[in-house]
Design an enzyme around this catalytic site. Structure first.
Site, PDB file in Angstrom:
ATOM      1  N   LYS A 173      90.215  44.752  99.730  1.00  0.00           N
ATOM      2  CA  LYS A 173      90.208  44.641  98.080  1.00  0.00           C
ATOM      3  C   LYS A 173      90.934  44.947  96.835  1.00  0.00           C
ATOM      4  CE  LYS A 173      88.326  42.574  94.975  1.00  0.00           C
ATOM      5  NZ  LYS A 173      88.833  42.506  93.471  1.00  0.00           N
ATOM      6  N   GLU A 176      92.650  42.200  91.477  1.00  0.00           N
ATOM      7  CA  GLU A 176      93.568  40.170  91.188  1.00  0.00           C
ATOM      8  C   GLU A 176      94.331  40.535  90.092  1.00  0.00           C
ATOM      9  OE1 GLU A 176      88.794  40.268  89.316  1.00  0.00           O
ATOM     10  OE2 GLU A 176      90.286  41.231  90.649  1.00  0.00           O
ATOM     11  N   SER A 226      85.410  50.820  86.769  1.00  0.00           N
ATOM     12  CA  SER A 226      83.816  51.103  85.856  1.00  0.00           C
ATOM     13  C   SER A 226      82.341  51.899  86.880  1.00  0.00           C
ATOM     14  CB  SER A 226      83.734  49.716  84.720  1.00  0.00           C
ATOM     15  OG  SER A 226      83.091  49.159  85.668  1.00  0.00           O
ATOM     16  N   CYS A 281      90.871  56.786  84.644  1.00  0.00           N
ATOM     17  CA  CYS A 281      90.062  57.760  84.868  1.00  0.00           C
ATOM     18  C   CYS A 281      89.911  59.021  84.115  1.00  0.00           C
ATOM     19  CB  CYS A 281      89.312  57.305  85.649  1.00  0.00           C
ATOM     20  SG  CYS A 281      89.732  57.932  87.908  1.00  0.00           S
ATOM     21  N   GLU A 382      83.111  53.607  77.606  1.00  0.00           N
ATOM     22  CA  GLU A 382      84.439  54.264  78.281  1.00  0.00           C
ATOM     23  C   GLU A 382      85.321  53.246  77.592  1.00  0.00           C
ATOM     24  OE1 GLU A 382      87.212  55.428  81.982  1.00  0.00           O
ATOM     25  OE2 GLU A 382      85.161  53.631  82.493  1.00  0.00           O
TER      26      GLU A 382
END
Length: 499
Positions: A173, A176, A226, A281, A382
């Site tokens: 997945k 999107e 995240s 990241c 972040e």
């Protein structure tokens, strides 16, 4: 308008939920594509296809699996530019950066090609009279991957090649926001000979994610994203009895000691903070300057940052592209705009940047904040954009304490000429990946990637040995066979009876 559908059972399957998501070109702000958002039933169809394929793929020989992976590696190599172009069109990163992403993904495909040695078991003979003990690793079944927008090709390749090499089938997945690369990766895998249903791609939002987390036939879930979502993935999937590796967010620090080569440190800070527009990241988002070097270091960073050329990712002269969405651009800008009120010195403010001819793109310039406090929003959160914070400490010990107080522990780096200080740092700092005069210490494919604290939920890091262990489970077999000489009377196998 282009439409991106699902890839299930070895073919394109049109979205049936009636829900679609927009995909924009970050350089222009225009919606160029619509992506199908899967329903729970569509996710179920992908899992069913994977489960059916596992019945044969799970018992396929290592030779068969690796032959396909070698062909897959060759196809990926031949289509590097095509994959990079899809990344640039939907994510916005410059073409050279997108090519680098593909190269790092290929490292894990190459690791998967050598899975035969990774899956070797162990054997202890004669642990007792005529008793042997062996340890083997077996596949799990259907596993799933949920991947982020910032590396739409690399992070999926950190997951599914190793998973299928170990004998599992996979449901991916992807984000999107930039879905096309994932479908292309699946199509190339099919061309390489991967059987239908071994790799499936379903697009979607939280509905699709929750369906994967709850589905009883999904044995394990890999995630990169995240920290709040990583925590949710870990909690929810674990409650449903699944194995989970969930990699979360980061606030990576670079400690610069007074003896460091400041030119090298400034070069590293600029590349590590602003590369990929800061949307990674492993970006360095906080430089900790120790002692009296702070002013000089900030000036050197500023001089280099001001020279970075920002523009469309498909322009070969661009060094940094736009951010993924307008909403994300606005959120990143808010941290810069609020920094001065929270005590920071705004050395560079990139919030008003735009590119001529592309005024509707998701542009933001490079921002540099000095004398940032540890209780400011720009430091605590972040940001995931081209914003670099500089903090000041008087000593090495203060710098390490500052880093270790962060709730994140993904990656960190030290810049110094002192081997003793570097050795102390790598042992004392609380982070999963450490660089010594290396600003972005992403491990090569045969070592594992992952952080500590709120940067990782679950026991296993991703790829490398940890990846193999995550996608397999151990089994120990204890065996005793009677000696042929002890056969019942009347049966003589010709063995001497004098021992």
């Amino acid at each position: 308008m282009k439409t991106v559908n699902h890839w299930i059972g070895g073919k394109t399957v049109e979205g049936a939920s009636g829900n679609w998501g927009p995909v924009t070109d970050p350089a222009t702000g225009a919606v160029t594509t619509q992506v199908a958002l899967a329903s729970t039933e569509e996710v179920g169809a992908a899992v069913a296809a994977a489960k059916e394929a596992y019945a044969t793929w799970g018992t396929a020989s290592l030779a068969q699996r690796t032959a396909i992976l070698f062909r897959y590696r060759a196809l990926l190599d031949a289509h590097r530019d095509d994959i990079a172009e899809l990344i640039t069109a939907e994510h916005g990163k410059v073409h050279s950066d997108a090519l680098g992403e593909v190269a790092r993904g290929l490292e894990i495909v190459e690791l998967a090609c050598g899975i035969t040695t990774q899956l070797k078991g162990e054997l202890s003979t004669q642990v007792s009279s005529r008793v042997d003990v062996s340890a083997i690793r077996q596949s799990l079944g259907v596993v799933a991957g949920i991947t982020p927008f910032n590396f739409p090709a690399m992070v999926p390749m950190w997951m599914f090649p190793l998973a299928v090499a170990c004998g599992n089938t996979f449901v991916l997945k992807p984000s999107e926001k930039d879905p096309s690369a994932a479908n292309f990766l699946a199509e190339l895998a099919s061309q390489a000979g991967l059987p239908d249903g071994v790799l499936n791609v379903v697009h979607g939002d939280k509905v699709a994610v929750d369906a994967l987390l709850a589905h009883p036939d999904v044995a394990a879930v890999s995630f990169v994203g995240s920290t709040p979502i990583a925590r949710y993935i870990h909690t929810t999937a674990s409650a449903n009895g699944k194995r989970v590796q969930a990699l979360g967010g980061a606030k990576n620090h670079m400690l610069v000691l007074p003896d460091a080569d400041l030119d090298a440190a400034a070069d590293a800070a600029v590349s590590a903070a602003y590369g990929s527009a800061g949307e990674r990241c492993m970006a360095i988002s906080a430089v900790v300057a120790v002692g009296a070097i702070g002013d000089e270091l900030v000036q050197k960073i500023r001089e280099r940052a001001e020279k970075i050329k920002i523009g469309p990712g498909n322009d070969p002269t661009s060094e940094m592209g736009p951010l993924i969405t307008k909403a994300h651009r606005d959120k990143v800008a808010s941290y810069v705009k609020g920094a001065a009120a929270q005590g920071a010195d705004v050395v560079l403010d990139g919030t008003g940047y735009t590119v001529g001819g592309f005024e509707d793109g998701h542009w933001i310039g490079l921002s540099l904040l000095d004398n940032v406090s540890t209780d400011s929003d720009a430091y605590r959160d972040e940001i995931f954009g081209p914003v670099l914070c500089v903090l000041r400490t008087e000593t090495y010990d203060e710098g390490v304490s500052l880093i270790n107080a962060s709730p994140y522990g993904n990656g960190t780096a030290i810049f110094t000429r002192d081997g003793g200080a570097a050795r102390r740092f790598q042992l004392e700092v609380q982070a999963g990946m450490v660089g010594v005069n290396v600003p972005i210490p992403v491990p090569v494919g045969y070592h594992s990637f992952g952080g500590w604290k709120d940067s990782l939920f679950g026991d296993h890091h991703i790829y490398g040995n940890d990846g193999v262990h995550f996608y397999t489970r151990g089994k120990v077999v204890t065996t005793r066979w009677p000696d042929p000489a002890d056969a019942p009377a009347g049966v003589d196998l010709g063995f001497p009876r004098n021992h």
